[in-house]
Motif scaffolding. Structure first.
Motif, PDB file in Angstrom:
ATOM      1  N   VAL A   1       5.990  13.147  -1.099  1.00  0.00           N
ATOM      2  CA  VAL A   1       6.154  12.355   0.120  1.00  0.00           C
ATOM      3  C   VAL A   1       5.192  11.172   0.067  1.00  0.00           C
ATOM      4  CG1 VAL A   1       5.984  12.341   2.626  1.00  0.00           C
ATOM      5  CG2 VAL A   1       6.823  14.385   1.445  1.00  0.00           C
ATOM      6  N   GLU A   2       5.707   9.993   0.341  1.00  0.00           N
ATOM      7  CA  GLU A   2       4.825   8.830   0.375  1.00  0.00           C
ATOM      8  C   GLU A   2       5.328   7.806   1.376  1.00  0.00           C
ATOM      9  OE1 GLU A   2       6.343   6.086  -3.336  1.00  0.00           O
ATOM     10  OE2 GLU A   2       4.853   7.634  -3.763  1.00  0.00           O
ATOM     11  N   VAL A   3       4.412   6.941   1.801  1.00  0.00           N
ATOM     12  CA  VAL A   3       4.690   5.838   2.701  1.00  0.00           C
ATOM     13  C   VAL A   3       4.341   4.549   1.975  1.00  0.00           C
ATOM     14  CG1 VAL A   3       4.134   4.755   4.910  1.00  0.00           C
ATOM     15  CG2 VAL A   3       4.135   7.256   4.717  1.00  0.00           C
ATOM     16  N   ARG A   4       5.288   3.610   1.963  1.00  0.00           N
ATOM     17  CA  ARG A   4       5.027   2.300   1.357  1.00  0.00           C
ATOM     18  C   ARG A   4       5.190   1.235   2.433  1.00  0.00           C
ATOM     19  NH1 ARG A   4       8.710   4.412  -2.265  1.00  0.00           N
ATOM     20  NH2 ARG A   4      10.243   2.803  -1.714  1.00  0.00           N
ATOM     21  N   GLU A   5       4.299   0.254   2.395  1.00  0.00           N
ATOM     22  CA  GLU A   5       4.346  -0.772   3.430  1.00  0.00           C
ATOM     23  C   GLU A   5       4.098  -2.145   2.839  1.00  0.00           C
ATOM     24  OE1 GLU A   5       2.074   0.160   6.848  1.00  0.00           O
ATOM     25  OE2 GLU A   5       2.735  -1.593   7.966  1.00  0.00           O
ATOM     26  N   THR A   6       4.924  -3.097   3.270  1.00  0.00           N
ATOM     27  CA  THR A   6       4.734  -4.507   2.970  1.00  0.00           C
ATOM     28  C   THR A   6       4.730  -5.244   4.312  1.00  0.00           C
ATOM     29  OG1 THR A   6       7.088  -5.080   2.862  1.00  0.00           O
ATOM     30  CG2 THR A   6       6.077  -4.192   0.845  1.00  0.00           C
ATOM     31  N   PRO A   7       4.471  -6.548   4.317  1.00  0.00           N
ATOM     32  CA  PRO A   7       4.527  -7.276   5.590  1.00  0.00           C
ATOM     33  C   PRO A   7       5.899  -7.220   6.270  1.00  0.00           C
ATOM     34  CG  PRO A   7       3.302  -8.545   3.983  1.00  0.00           C
ATOM     35  CD  PRO A   7       3.900  -7.395   3.240  1.00  0.00           C
ATOM     36  N   TRP A  38       0.845  -1.190   0.000  1.00  0.00           N
ATOM     37  CA  TRP A  38       0.000   0.000   0.000  1.00  0.00           C
ATOM     38  C   TRP A  38       0.877   1.234   0.000  1.00  0.00           C
ATOM     39  CZ3 TRP A  38      -0.394   3.519   4.166  1.00  0.00           C
ATOM     40  CH2 TRP A  38       0.155   3.091   5.367  1.00  0.00           C
ATOM     41  N   THR A  39       0.433   2.247  -0.735  1.00  0.00           N
ATOM     42  CA  THR A  39       1.175   3.480  -0.899  1.00  0.00           C
ATOM     43  C   THR A  39       0.258   4.635  -0.574  1.00  0.00           C
ATOM     44  OG1 THR A  39       2.526   2.525  -2.654  1.00  0.00           O
ATOM     45  CG2 THR A  39       2.464   4.925  -2.518  1.00  0.00           C
ATOM     46  N   VAL A  40       0.762   5.600   0.160  1.00  0.00           N
ATOM     47  CA  VAL A  40      -0.029   6.763   0.510  1.00  0.00           C
ATOM     48  C   VAL A  40       0.736   8.016   0.114  1.00  0.00           C
ATOM     49  CG1 VAL A  40      -1.181   7.998   2.370  1.00  0.00           C
ATOM     50  CG2 VAL A  40      -1.029   5.523   2.458  1.00  0.00           C
ATOM     51  N   ALA A  41       0.139   8.815  -0.740  1.00  0.00           N
ATOM     52  CA  ALA A  41       0.695  10.132  -1.059  1.00  0.00           C
ATOM     53  C   ALA A  41      -0.245  11.156  -0.452  1.00  0.00           C
ATOM     54  CB  ALA A  41       0.769  10.321  -2.574  1.00  0.00           C
TER      55      ALA A  41
END
Length: 343
Positions: A30-36, A21-24
């Motif tokens: 600026v973004e946040v990326r997350e995996t397990p 999931w990616t949040v801009a």
């Protein structure tokens, strides 16, 4: 998928694909990326990752990218936390200790000072999994991590809580952080051990040009050609060494292949008086351990320290940034903003 707070919905674009999931949000670029396995923060100035499994807490090894120069940190992670400790010797009850709580001294890796663990484990190697929480504000991104200590020395309780905040302010090549202990035990000189900014991996000094310690000065890489104990040289102890005006530890990076000069990577403890001891010694890598606290703590009380960690072009720039935040011992963070805590 992690929950997204109502306050963060505005300005979000959410992309779901293959568990990522990616949040801009709010801030351009600026973004946040997350995996397990990993949480990654991208800003126009920095890229940084927080591991969720394996070797955890702080900033993951060699993930702090300075986009201005293309250089990364050289060690095993940044602002990495270990045990809650105190002065003293555990030899009389060592046979009743969990193996990871045993503290041997009189050797090349710990030096000659007797110390003992109050609670463990060493979080970075033994916690194994973490669940970092992200807070997004109008001009920053922050990450919160927590851990409850689960082993203790005889006569001590388990259950003290470690909390870490890492704040990435808009437009900066550095982050601010805080490590805090809410203690369930009492001690006359409780301290927390951490790596700050982080260790330096090298082969005979090939990856760094020099080290700067505000309580000592500049040190050439030739001083780290052979292993030596932490109390042999470059050791700082509160009450033994003069209290420095600023507490800054930094190394100037260079490319080991091309020899190209890079930026300084600094770790700055914003209240020098909280540091009880700091190492800068060679044990196949340059070990930059720091201990803060070292004063009486009663069960139910807390102690903390605040830091700036990141990239700088000169010692003078480090000093200027240090003075902006001088005296802080903690951080508070909400979606509306973050602020420093001073005494």
């Amino acid at each position: 998928m992690p929950a997204i707070t109502r306050g963060a919905i505005r300005g979000l674009s959410l992309v779901l694909a293959m568990g990522l999931w990616t949040v801009a949000f709010g801030q351009e670029g600026v973004e946040v990326r997350e995996t397990p396995e990993l949480l990654t923060i991208e800003t126009p100035e920095l890229s940084a990752s927080v591991a969720k499994t394996g070797y955890v807490i702080g900033i993951k090894a060699q993930s702090l990218l300075d986009k201005k120069t293309g250089f990364r940190d050289l060690g095993f992670g940044l602002d990495i936390v270990d045990w809650i400790m105190e002065p003293g010797c555990d030899e009389s009850y060592r046979d009743r200790l969990e193996k990871e709580l045993v503290y041997e001294f009189g050797n090349a890796w710990h030096g000659g000072t007797a110390k003992r663990s109050i609670e463990g484990p060493q979080i970075c190697t033994q916690a194994k999994t973490m669940a970092p929480q992200v807070v997004r504000g109008p001009d920053f991104v922050a990450v919160k991590q927590e851990f409850t200590y689960r082993t203790a020395a005889p006569g001590k309780k388990t259950g003290s809580k470690w909390t870490q905040w890492i704040v990435f302010p808009k437009g900066k090549r550095y982050f601010l952080s805080m490590d805090r202990i809410d203690a369930v035990n009492s001690s006359e000189a409780m301290f927390l051990r951490l790596d700050l900014p982080g260790h330096i991996r090298h082969q005979k000094g090939d990856s760094f040009e020099k080290i700067y310690l505000s309580y000592h000065g500049e040190i050439p890489p030739s001083e780290f050609a052979e292993n030596f104990a932490p109390d042999e040289k470059f050791n700082y102890r509160r009450g033994v060494n003069p209290l420095p005006e600023r507490f800054i530890r930094a190394y100037k990076i260079r490319d080991p292949k091309s020899g190209a000069s890079g930026p300084w990577l600094a770790g700055m403890t914003l209240d020098p008086d909280v540091v009880s001891e700091a190492w800068c010694h060679q044990r196949n890598y340059v070990c930059l351990i720091e201990e803060f606290g070292g004063r009486p703590v009663r069960a139910g009380e807390s102690f903390s320290a605040a830091f700036v960690v990141g990239y700088f072009d000169s010692v003078e720039e480090m000093q200027r940034i240090y003075d902006e935040y001088r005296g802080a011992i903690g951080l508070t963070v909400t979606e509306k903003g973050w602020s420093l805590i001073r005494r």
